[in-house]
Design an enzyme around this catalytic site. Sequence first.
Site, PDB file in Angstrom:
ATOM      1  N   ASP A  85       0.857  -1.179   0.000  1.00  0.00           N
ATOM      2  CA  ASP A  85       0.000   0.000   0.000  1.00  0.00           C
ATOM      3  C   ASP A  85       0.900   1.238   0.000  1.00  0.00           C
ATOM      4  O   ASP A  85       2.128   1.119  -0.041  1.00  0.00           O
ATOM      5  CB  ASP A  85      -0.974  -0.006   1.179  1.00  0.00           C
ATOM      6  CG  ASP A  85      -0.293  -0.011   2.547  1.00  0.00           C
ATOM      7  OD1 ASP A  85       0.881   0.419   2.647  1.00  0.00           O
ATOM      8  OD2 ASP A  85      -0.938  -0.423   3.523  1.00  0.00           O
ATOM      9  N   SER A  86       0.317   2.421   0.046  1.00  0.00           N
ATOM     10  CA  SER A  86       1.119   3.641  -0.066  1.00  0.00           C
ATOM     11  C   SER A  86       2.107   3.784   1.089  1.00  0.00           C
ATOM     12  O   SER A  86       3.238   4.229   0.890  1.00  0.00           O
ATOM     13  CB  SER A  86       0.225   4.875  -0.177  1.00  0.00           C
ATOM     14  OG  SER A  86      -0.637   4.955   0.937  1.00  0.00           O
TER      15      SER A  86
END
Length: 79
Positions: A38-39
Site C-alpha cells: 500500500d502507499s
Amino acid sequence: MDRKELEKKVNEIIVDKLGVEPGVVKETSELDGDLGADSLDCVELLMEFERDFNISITDEEAYKVSTVKDIYELIEEKV
C-alpha cells in the site's frame, strides 16, 4: 556495486519489508498489484532504500516508481 548485487539487495529489502516470498519478486512485479504494497509500504520501502544505499529520493522520483525495475533503475542512477 554491480547491477546483480544491487538487484539482490533490493529484492532482500522488498522480501523483508513486504513479507513476500523471494520467488515472487521479479523485475516486472508491480509494488501495489503483484506485491500487495500500500502507499505506506511504498514510503517505508523508499526510506529503507535511502538508508541502505545512502541516497536521497525526491517526491517526484518516488511518484514514478511502480515496478521493481523502476526501483533498480532509480537506485542505479544514484549510486
